[in-house]
Design an enzyme around this catalytic site. Sequence first.
Site, PDB file in Angstrom:
ATOM      1  N   ASP A  61      31.773  35.690 -71.529  1.00 55.19           N
ATOM      2  CA  ASP A  61      32.554  36.735 -70.875  1.00 55.19           C
ATOM      3  C   ASP A  61      31.759  37.359 -69.734  1.00 55.19           C
ATOM      4  O   ASP A  61      30.679  37.916 -69.952  1.00 55.19           O
ATOM      5  CB  ASP A  61      32.923  37.820 -71.885  1.00 55.19           C
ATOM      6  CG  ASP A  61      33.703  38.955 -71.253  1.00 55.19           C
ATOM      7  OD1 ASP A  61      34.948  38.928 -71.348  1.00 55.19           O
ATOM      8  OD2 ASP A  61      33.085  39.868 -70.667  1.00 55.19           O
ATOM      9  N   TYR A  66      29.940  42.462 -62.737  1.00 57.74           N
ATOM     10  CA  TYR A  66      28.621  42.190 -63.307  1.00 57.74           C
ATOM     11  C   TYR A  66      27.672  41.525 -62.313  1.00 57.74           C
ATOM     12  O   TYR A  66      26.457  41.536 -62.522  1.00 57.74           O
ATOM     13  CB  TYR A  66      28.743  41.306 -64.554  1.00 57.74           C
ATOM     14  CG  TYR A  66      29.621  41.847 -65.652  1.00 57.74           C
ATOM     15  CD1 TYR A  66      30.113  43.159 -65.623  1.00 57.74           C
ATOM     16  CD2 TYR A  66      29.978  41.045 -66.728  1.00 57.74           C
ATOM     17  CE1 TYR A  66      30.932  43.629 -66.630  1.00 57.74           C
ATOM     18  CE2 TYR A  66      30.795  41.516 -67.742  1.00 57.74           C
ATOM     19  CZ  TYR A  66      31.277  42.806 -67.682  1.00 57.74           C
ATOM     20  OH  TYR A  66      32.084  43.268 -68.675  1.00 57.74           O
ATOM     21  N   LYS A  91      36.913  38.926 -64.711  1.00 57.96           N
ATOM     22  CA  LYS A  91      37.793  40.088 -64.553  1.00 57.96           C
ATOM     23  C   LYS A  91      37.897  40.518 -63.095  1.00 57.96           C
ATOM     24  O   LYS A  91      36.948  40.364 -62.321  1.00 57.96           O
ATOM     25  CB  LYS A  91      37.266  41.267 -65.385  1.00 57.96           C
ATOM     26  CG  LYS A  91      36.944  40.923 -66.822  1.00 57.96           C
ATOM     27  CD  LYS A  91      36.344  42.115 -67.558  1.00 57.96           C
ATOM     28  CE  LYS A  91      35.769  41.696 -68.895  1.00 57.96           C
ATOM     29  NZ  LYS A  91      34.480  40.982 -68.765  1.00 57.96           N
TER      30      LYS A  91
END
Length: 289
Positions: A61, A66, A91
């Site tokens: 994930d 990030y 995401k």
Amino acid sequence: MTKHAFSGTRESTAAGLQEGVTLNTGASMPWLGLGVFKMGSDAETADAVRQAVKLGYRSIDTAALYGNERGVGEGVRSCGVARDALFVTTKLWNSDMREDRQREAFERSMELLGLDYVDLYLLHWPIDGKKAASWKVLEEIAASGRAKAIGVSNYMVPHLERLREVSGVVPAVNQIEYHPYLQSPELLAYCREKGIQVQAWSPLMHGGALLTDPVLAEIAARRGKTIAQVVLRWDLQTGVVTIPKTAKAARLQENADIFDFELDATEMAAIAAMNRDERSGADPMNFSF
């Protein structure tokens, strides 16, 4: 969706890591995966992915926020396991939703990952005035086959109801902060009713007071497990997919060693009584980033 993910006693770690829950798309998502939030360089991230896959992990994930999608992609491509045996999530970040750059952001993520598709693409936070439009873009991406499933992160019941008003496509996953101090029973019940799989971020509450809690310590001592293992096992037995973050090989192994025991009803009840509605992250109903 089951409340009891595993029977528990004799599964090997590798086999347990490859067990999955069936999403509302029909795809299988591993119950336990690797989160890479705030992981360091691309090289460190890629190495963590390879180590995790070697141990048997099949779910990774990441997110645009990030800053390590490139490292995740490198690790996935070089891990020695076929792409279709892995489950990769990323995401869409908030600023890209606010500025109507949803499609461009997805293309950027795909370029960094160096993959033909992702298994799950999420709206990272519920941005006011942009939820419906952003969800429509995710529907288009899913229809193209470049995201096998789409979902949301940090969505509370009012946010999910808004999507339901404007779309017939039900999110496959809702990724939320979830741990014994923040159990969100009403939200979990809603997601179960609607066929939305809940996934836990920050399942260990960033290693804070949760990991010294006396209730968990007593259960861990009785089971011959660590507190972290008890919490992760509790996640699975409440029907919640979980993605603890670590780059350390020993911790990757520790987190995975949760398939050889099962918490009993008394232990589950003791943990259920620990709820404090206490967040370590932002409140999805009141945030400004």
